[in-house]
Motif scaffolding. Structure first.
Motif, PDB file in Angstrom:
ATOM      1  N   THR A 193       0.804  -0.994   0.545  1.00 49.97           N
ATOM      2  CA  THR A 193       0.296   0.294   0.298  1.00 49.97           C
ATOM      3  C   THR A 193       0.882   1.312   0.275  1.00 49.97           C
ATOM      4  O   THR A 193       2.316   1.195   0.331  1.00 49.97           O
ATOM      5  CB  THR A 193      -0.918   0.199   1.172  1.00 49.97           C
ATOM      6  OG1 THR A 193      -0.120   0.139   2.547  1.00 49.97           O
ATOM      7  CG2 THR A 193      -1.877  -1.121   0.915  1.00 49.97           C
ATOM      8  N   SER A 230       0.448   5.844   0.823  1.00 51.62           N
ATOM      9  CA  SER A 230      -0.278   6.537   1.861  1.00 51.62           C
ATOM     10  C   SER A 230       0.832   7.965   0.953  1.00 51.62           C
ATOM     11  O   SER A 230       1.925   7.582   1.255  1.00 51.62           O
ATOM     12  CB  SER A 230      -0.526   6.177   3.320  1.00 51.62           C
ATOM     13  OG  SER A 230       1.102   5.950   3.990  1.00 51.62           O
ATOM     14  N   GLN A 272      -2.256   0.563 -10.628  1.00 50.29           N
ATOM     15  CA  GLN A 272      -2.463   1.158 -10.630  1.00 50.29           C
ATOM     16  C   GLN A 272      -1.747   1.056 -12.499  1.00 50.29           C
ATOM     17  O   GLN A 272      -0.367   2.513 -11.885  1.00 50.29           O
ATOM     18  CB  GLN A 272      -2.549   3.620 -10.692  1.00 50.29           C
ATOM     19  CG  GLN A 272      -3.201   2.957  -9.419  1.00 50.29           C
ATOM     20  CD  GLN A 272      -2.471   3.226  -7.906  1.00 50.29           C
ATOM     21  OE1 GLN A 272      -1.851   2.714  -8.035  1.00 50.29           O
ATOM     22  NE2 GLN A 272      -3.412   2.319  -7.373  1.00 50.29           N
ATOM     23  N   VAL A 303      -4.543   7.476  -8.393  1.00 49.23           N
ATOM     24  CA  VAL A 303      -5.336   7.928  -7.235  1.00 49.23           C
ATOM     25  C   VAL A 303      -4.772   8.964  -6.659  1.00 49.23           C
ATOM     26  O   VAL A 303      -3.742   8.753  -7.061  1.00 49.23           O
ATOM     27  CB  VAL A 303      -5.986   6.993  -6.723  1.00 49.23           C
ATOM     28  CG1 VAL A 303      -6.395   5.632  -7.716  1.00 49.23           C
ATOM     29  CG2 VAL A 303      -4.870   6.047  -6.334  1.00 49.23           C
ATOM     30  N   THR A 342      -4.568   5.789   2.098  1.00 51.76           N
ATOM     31  CA  THR A 342      -3.954   4.766   1.862  1.00 51.76           C
ATOM     32  C   THR A 342      -4.591   3.894   0.062  1.00 51.76           C
ATOM     33  O   THR A 342      -6.100   3.285   0.735  1.00 51.76           O
ATOM     34  CB  THR A 342      -3.835   3.610   3.081  1.00 51.76           C
ATOM     35  OG1 THR A 342      -3.652   4.571   4.003  1.00 51.76           O
ATOM     36  CG2 THR A 342      -3.032   2.797   3.010  1.00 51.76           C
ATOM     37  N   ARG A 343      -4.040   4.034  -0.587  1.00 48.20           N
ATOM     38  CA  ARG A 343      -4.719   2.849  -1.346  1.00 48.20           C
ATOM     39  C   ARG A 343      -3.356   1.618  -1.987  1.00 48.20           C
ATOM     40  O   ARG A 343      -2.099   1.561  -0.981  1.00 48.20           O
ATOM     41  CB  ARG A 343      -3.842   4.274  -2.566  1.00 48.20           C
ATOM     42  CG  ARG A 343      -5.114   5.263  -2.877  1.00 48.20           C
ATOM     43  CD  ARG A 343      -6.511   5.401  -2.670  1.00 48.20           C
ATOM     44  NE  ARG A 343      -6.417   6.450  -2.765  1.00 48.20           N
ATOM     45  CZ  ARG A 343      -7.792   6.373  -2.985  1.00 48.20           C
ATOM     46  NH1 ARG A 343      -9.321   5.816  -3.347  1.00 48.20           N
ATOM     47  NH2 ARG A 343      -8.461   8.138  -2.990  1.00 48.20           N
ATOM     48  N   GLU A 344      -4.349   0.744  -2.680  1.00 45.67           N
ATOM     49  CA  GLU A 344      -3.225  -0.128  -3.202  1.00 45.67           C
ATOM     50  C   GLU A 344      -1.849   0.353  -4.453  1.00 45.67           C
ATOM     51  O   GLU A 344      -2.566   0.520  -5.626  1.00 45.67           O
ATOM     52  CB  GLU A 344      -4.223  -1.481  -3.470  1.00 45.67           C
ATOM     53  CG  GLU A 344      -3.389  -2.316  -3.934  1.00 45.67           C
ATOM     54  CD  GLU A 344      -4.656  -4.092  -4.021  1.00 45.67           C
ATOM     55  OE1 GLU A 344      -4.193  -3.960  -5.647  1.00 45.67           O
ATOM     56  OE2 GLU A 344      -5.001  -4.137  -3.080  1.00 45.67           O
TER      57      GLU A 344
END
Length: 177
Positions: free
Chosen positions: A80, A82, A122, A129, A134-136
């Motif tokens: 992840t 962030s 992505q 994004v 928090t993103r994968e």
């Protein structure tokens, strides 16, 4: 979800009336919390200079997850990403670039060894994004055995209008669990 490894990288942005040449200073380090899974990222990245109201885009450098847990089942992981606020000088809204103005995309794997399926969060800029949450960034979805996956993510910073000129610093954190 158990945190296996985490790594912090500091991003530096210079906001000025005109772009300036700035060479990136990249260092790689790692923090291992659980034996067998490591993540490495560049420690410092200088994205250069941008104009007030403009956009600044750059690559963060190579991020790599190495999983040497062997035939553990399941041998999967999720990385992840962030970010913190990007700030300069003493507080105030005019001295802050908020996380919703920072976009991230992982891009494809630039290196993948071992078994299993790896999936970028992505793959292209079109899937970018914001880092308001928090993103994968990447994941390994199946298989077992030792594996290594590397990618070179990019960020885009939308510089607000009316912001104070200065050197803005923030932290982008990659973690793997």
């Amino acid at each position: 979800m158990r945190l296996l490894a985490a790594l912090l990288g500091v991003i530096i942005i210079l906001i000025s009336p005109a772009p300036a040449d700035a060479a990136p200073a990249l260092r790689t380090f790692q923090v291992t919390l659980t034996p067998g899974v490591d993540i490495t990222v560049p420690a410092v990245v200088n994205l250069g200079a941008g104009l007030v109201g403009g956009t600044l885009t750059g690559q963060l450098g190579r991020v790599e997850v190495s999983d040497f847990r062997g035939p553990v089942n399941p041998n999967t992981w999720v990385a992840t990403v962030s970010a913190t606020l990007f700030t300069t000088g003493p507080g105030g809204a005019q001295r802050t670039i908020t996380r919703d103005r920072i976009s991230y995309w992982s891009g494809p794997a630039v290196r993948s060894t071992g078994g299993g399926t790896v999936v970028p969060g992505q793959p292209t800029a079109a899937q970018a994004v914001t880092l308001a949450a928090t993103r994968e960034a990447f994941r390994k979805t199946g298989g077992n055995g030792n594996n290594t996956v590397a990618w070179v993510p990019s960020v885009r910073v939308a510089i607000p209008t009316g912001i104070v000129a200065g050197t803005y610093q923030g932290t982008i954190t990659h973690s793997v669990a």
